[in-house]
Design a protein around this motif. Structure first.
Motif, PDB file in Angstrom:
ATOM      1  N   ARG A 188       0.838  -1.206   0.000  1.00  0.00           N
ATOM      2  CA  ARG A 188       0.000   0.000   0.000  1.00  0.00           C
ATOM      3  C   ARG A 188       0.868   1.249   0.000  1.00  0.00           C
ATOM      4  O   ARG A 188       0.569   2.230  -0.699  1.00  0.00           O
ATOM      5  N   GLY A 189       1.939   1.207   0.783  1.00  0.00           N
ATOM      6  CA  GLY A 189       2.840   2.358   0.844  1.00  0.00           C
ATOM      7  C   GLY A 189       3.502   2.640  -0.492  1.00  0.00           C
ATOM      8  O   GLY A 189       3.702   3.801  -0.869  1.00  0.00           O
ATOM      9  N   VAL A 190       3.845   1.571  -1.211  1.00  0.00           N
ATOM     10  CA  VAL A 190       4.465   1.722  -2.532  1.00  0.00           C
ATOM     11  C   VAL A 190       3.521   2.457  -3.469  1.00  0.00           C
ATOM     12  O   VAL A 190       3.895   3.440  -4.127  1.00  0.00           O
ATOM     13  N   TRP A 191       2.258   1.990  -3.534  1.00  0.00           N
ATOM     14  CA  TRP A 191       1.317   2.609  -4.475  1.00  0.00           C
ATOM     15  C   TRP A 191       0.905   4.005  -4.038  1.00  0.00           C
ATOM     16  O   TRP A 191       0.634   4.866  -4.882  1.00  0.00           O
ATOM     17  N   GLU A 192       0.878   4.255  -2.753  1.00  0.00           N
ATOM     18  CA  GLU A 192       0.607   5.617  -2.285  1.00  0.00           C
ATOM     19  C   GLU A 192       1.693   6.567  -2.763  1.00  0.00           C
ATOM     20  O   GLU A 192       1.414   7.690  -3.197  1.00  0.00           O
ATOM     21  N   ARG A 193       2.933   6.100  -2.702  1.00  0.00           N
ATOM     22  CA  ARG A 193       4.040   6.941  -3.153  1.00  0.00           C
ATOM     23  C   ARG A 193       4.010   7.115  -4.666  1.00  0.00           C
ATOM     24  O   ARG A 193       4.205   8.225  -5.175  1.00  0.00           O
ATOM     25  N   VAL A 194       3.772   6.023  -5.398  1.00  0.00           N
ATOM     26  CA  VAL A 194       3.711   6.096  -6.865  1.00  0.00           C
ATOM     27  C   VAL A 194       2.654   7.107  -7.297  1.00  0.00           C
ATOM     28  O   VAL A 194       2.899   7.966  -8.159  1.00  0.00           O
ATOM     29  N   ARG A 195       1.483   7.015  -6.694  1.00  0.00           N
ATOM     30  CA  ARG A 195       0.377   7.899  -7.096  1.00  0.00           C
ATOM     31  C   ARG A 195       0.594   9.331  -6.618  1.00  0.00           C
ATOM     32  O   ARG A 195       0.190  10.278  -7.298  1.00  0.00           O
ATOM     33  N   ALA A 196       1.252   9.494  -5.484  1.00  0.00           N
ATOM     34  CA  ALA A 196       1.560  10.847  -5.006  1.00  0.00           C
ATOM     35  C   ALA A 196       2.539  11.530  -5.948  1.00  0.00           C
ATOM     36  O   ALA A 196       2.417  12.729  -6.241  1.00  0.00           O
ATOM     37  N   GLU A 197       3.509  10.764  -6.462  1.00  0.00           N
ATOM     38  CA  GLU A 197       4.490  11.327  -7.387  1.00  0.00           C
ATOM     39  C   GLU A 197       3.870  11.642  -8.742  1.00  0.00           C
ATOM     40  O   GLU A 197       4.386  12.486  -9.480  1.00  0.00           O
ATOM     41  N   ALA A 198       2.771  10.970  -9.075  1.00  0.00           N
ATOM     42  CA  ALA A 198       2.100  11.196 -10.363  1.00  0.00           C
ATOM     43  C   ALA A 198       1.032  12.274 -10.276  1.00  0.00           C
ATOM     44  O   ALA A 198       0.547  12.753 -11.309  1.00  0.00           O
ATOM     45  N   GLU A 199       0.682  12.676  -9.067  1.00  0.00           N
ATOM     46  CA  GLU A 199      -0.408  13.625  -8.881  1.00  0.00           C
ATOM     47  C   GLU A 199      -0.134  14.954  -9.599  1.00  0.00           C
ATOM     48  O   GLU A 199       0.962  15.505  -9.514  1.00  0.00           O
ATOM     49  N   GLY A 200      -1.152  15.434 -10.322  1.00  0.00           N
ATOM     50  CA  GLY A 200      -1.032  16.709 -11.022  1.00  0.00           C
ATOM     51  C   GLY A 200      -0.360  16.626 -12.372  1.00  0.00           C
ATOM     52  O   GLY A 200      -0.261  17.635 -13.073  1.00  0.00           O
ATOM     53  N   LYS A 201       0.095  15.443 -12.756  1.00  0.00           N
ATOM     54  CA  LYS A 201       0.764  15.273 -14.051  1.00  0.00           C
ATOM     55  C   LYS A 201      -0.238  14.759 -15.084  1.00  0.00           C
ATOM     56  O   LYS A 201      -1.129  13.990 -14.760  1.00  0.00           O
ATOM     57  N   SER A 202      -0.068  15.190 -16.324  1.00  0.00           N
ATOM     58  CA  SER A 202      -0.990  14.803 -17.390  1.00  0.00           C
ATOM     59  C   SER A 202      -0.810  13.342 -17.765  1.00  0.00           C
ATOM     60  O   SER A 202       0.240  12.730 -17.507  1.00  0.00           O
ATOM     61  N   LEU A 203      -1.838  12.771 -18.404  1.00  0.00           N
ATOM     62  CA  LEU A 203      -1.769  11.382 -18.830  1.00  0.00           C
ATOM     63  C   LEU A 203      -0.678  11.186 -19.874  1.00  0.00           C
ATOM     64  O   LEU A 203      -0.036  10.127 -19.908  1.00  0.00           O
ATOM     65  N   SER A 204      -0.439  12.179 -20.721  1.00  0.00           N
ATOM     66  CA  SER A 204       0.630  12.047 -21.723  1.00  0.00           C
ATOM     67  C   SER A 204       1.997  12.000 -21.053  1.00  0.00           C
ATOM     68  O   SER A 204       2.949  11.441 -21.592  1.00  0.00           O
ATOM     69  N   GLN A 205       2.091  12.569 -19.860  1.00  0.00           N
ATOM     70  CA  GLN A 205       3.360  12.576 -19.130  1.00  0.00           C
ATOM     71  C   GLN A 205       3.604  11.252 -18.406  1.00  0.00           C
ATOM     72  O   GLN A 205       4.744  10.781 -18.342  1.00  0.00           O
ATOM     73  N   ILE A 206       2.545  10.629 -17.882  1.00  0.00           N
ATOM     74  CA  ILE A 206       2.715   9.424 -17.065  1.00  0.00           C
ATOM     75  C   ILE A 206       2.105   8.171 -17.692  1.00  0.00           C
ATOM     76  O   ILE A 206       2.190   7.088 -17.116  1.00  0.00           O
ATOM     77  N   GLY A 207       1.515   8.290 -18.885  1.00  0.00           N
ATOM     78  CA  GLY A 207       0.865   7.139 -19.512  1.00  0.00           C
ATOM     79  C   GLY A 207       1.819   5.999 -19.819  1.00  0.00           C
ATOM     80  O   GLY A 207       1.516   4.832 -19.554  1.00  0.00           O
ATOM     81  N   SER A 208       2.974   6.325 -20.380  1.00  0.00           N
ATOM     82  CA  SER A 208       3.960   5.276 -20.690  1.00  0.00           C
ATOM     83  C   SER A 208       4.469   4.626 -19.416  1.00  0.00           C
ATOM     84  O   SER A 208       4.647   3.403 -19.342  1.00  0.00           O
ATOM     85  N   LEU A 209       4.708   5.436 -18.401  1.00  0.00           N
ATOM     86  CA  LEU A 209       5.133   4.910 -17.109  1.00  0.00           C
ATOM     87  C   LEU A 209       4.086   3.959 -16.550  1.00  0.00           C
ATOM     88  O   LEU A 209       4.419   2.890 -16.016  1.00  0.00           O
ATOM     89  N   SER A 210       2.815   4.319 -16.678  1.00  0.00           N
ATOM     90  CA  SER A 210       1.722   3.480 -16.195  1.00  0.00           C
ATOM     91  C   SER A 210       1.732   2.110 -16.861  1.00  0.00           C
ATOM     92  O   SER A 210       1.545   1.078 -16.209  1.00  0.00           O
TER      93      SER A 210
END
Length: 283
Positions: A188-210
Motif C-alpha cells: 500500500r505504501g508503494v502505491w501511495e508513493r507512486v500515485r503521489a508522485e504522479a499527482e497533477g501530471k498529465s496522462l501524456s506525461q505518465i501514460g507510458s510509465l503506467s
C-alpha cells in the motif's frame, strides 16, 4: 514525422529509424485502434490520433510507438523482437524492486523510530526465536542487561558490532514483512508513493510509465493507462514487456521529453539498457 525525427535529441534513435525506415509499412484508417502486426509485416494506424495526438500521446507519439514495435521486430530478424533478447525486462524488475525497497526502508524506519528501547529489544528477541537466529536473540538479551545495569546507553549498544549485525538481520526481516510492518502495508505504501508522485501530471506525461508499471507489478493501468488486464499474463509475457518498453521509449524519445523523464526517474537502469540496445542496433 520526418521533421519530428530530425529534432529527436538521440542520435542513435535517428540512426535506427533511418536504418529501418524504408522497410516500414502502414495501413491508415480513420477509426479504431493502432497496432503492429508482425504476421502482416505492417502497422495499422489511426491516422487522426497518430498525427494530431491525444490525451495519452503527443502529436506523432502514437506513430513512433507502433513503428517502434515494427523496428524492434525487424531488428530481431523477424524471429523475435530484438528487445526480448536484451536485458530490458531484467533491468525493469531490478529498478522496480529497488523502488519498493526504498519505500519499505522508510516505513520500517518510521516504525522503529516510534519504538521504545525496551520494545525494540523485545521485538528482536521475539524475531530471533521466530527466525531461529540465536545470535539475534542473544544480542537483544545482552543489550537489555547492559542498559538495565547502566553499563552502556542504547546509542553505545547500537555501535557494538555483534548487536549491529543482529539488528541488520532484524531490519531486513522486518522489511520482508516478518514484523509489525506487513507486506500488505508495504505494498500500500508503494502505491501511495507512486500515485503521489504522479499527482497533477498529465496522462501524456505518465501514460507510458503506467504501462510499464502494469507489466512490472501486475496492476492494471495503475496510473490511468495501460493494456487490458491479461495482456502481460501469457506465455510470451517477457517478450511483450520488453517490446512495450521499447515502443514506449521510442514514443518518449521522439515526441515526449516529460514522459522520458518519468520513465528515467523510476526505471533508470532499464532506460540505460534501452539506449545501449538502440546504439547497437543502429550500427
Amino acid at each position: 514525422m520526418s521533421e519530428t525525427l530530425e529534432n529527436c535529441p538521440s542520435e542513435d534513435m535517428r540512426a535506427l529509424f533511418s536504418k529501418y525506415g524504408f522497410k516500414l509499412k502502414a495501413v491508415g484508417h480513420s477509426g479504431g485502434r493502432s497496432y503492429h502486426s508482425s504476421a502482416e509485416g505492417q502497422v495499422h494506424l489511426n491516422v487522426r490520433t497518430a498525427l494530431a495526438g491525444s490525451e495519452l500521446h503527443e502529436p506523432y507519439g502514437l506513430a513512433f510507438h507502433e513503428f517502434g514495435h515494427m523496428v524492434d521486430w525487424l531488428a530481431g530478424d523477424g524471429a523475435m523482437y530484438a528487445s526480448a533478447k536484451s536485458g530490458i525486462v531484467k533491468a525493469i524488475d531490478a529498478d522496480w524492486a529497488k523502488y519498493k525497497a526504498k519505500v519499505a526502508d522508510k516505513l520500517v524506519s518510521a516504525h522503529l523510530a516510534n519504538l521504545s528501547t525496551r520494545d525494540l529489544r523485545k521485538e528482536m528477541r521475539r524475531m530471533g526465536n521466530e527466525l531461529s537466529d540465536p545470535a539475534m536473540k542473544e544480542a537483544a538479551q545482552k543489550a537489555r542487561h547492559r542498559v538495565i545495569h547502566g553499563e552502556a546507553s542504547f546509542a553505545e549498544i547500537m555501535e557494538d558490532r555483534a548487536f549491529g549485525e543482529a539488528f541488520d538481520r532484524f531490519y531486513e526481516a522486518a522489511k520482508a514483512g516478518r514484523w509489525d510492518v506487513s507486506k500488505e502495508e508495504i505494498e500500500r505504501g508503494v502505491w501511495e508513493r507512486v500515485r503521489a508522485e504522479a499527482e497533477g501530471k498529465s496522462l501524456s506525461q505518465i501514460g507510458s510509465l503506467s504501462d510499464v508499471l502494469q507489466g512490472a507489478s501486475g496492476e492494471c493501468s495503475p496510473l490511468g493507462a495501460g493494456h487490458e488486464p491479461d495482456y502481460f499474463k501469457c506465455e510470451d509475457w517477457r517478450e511483450k514487456r520488453a517490446t512495450e518498453f521499447f515502443a514506449e521509449m521510442c514514443d518518449a524519445l521522439a515526441t515526449n521529453p516529460k514522459s522520458y523523464r518519468e520513465l528515467s526517474r523510476m526505471f533508470p537502469t532499464a532506460v540505460k539498457e534501452f539506449e545501449e540496445l538502440i546504439g547497437r542496433l543502429a550500427k
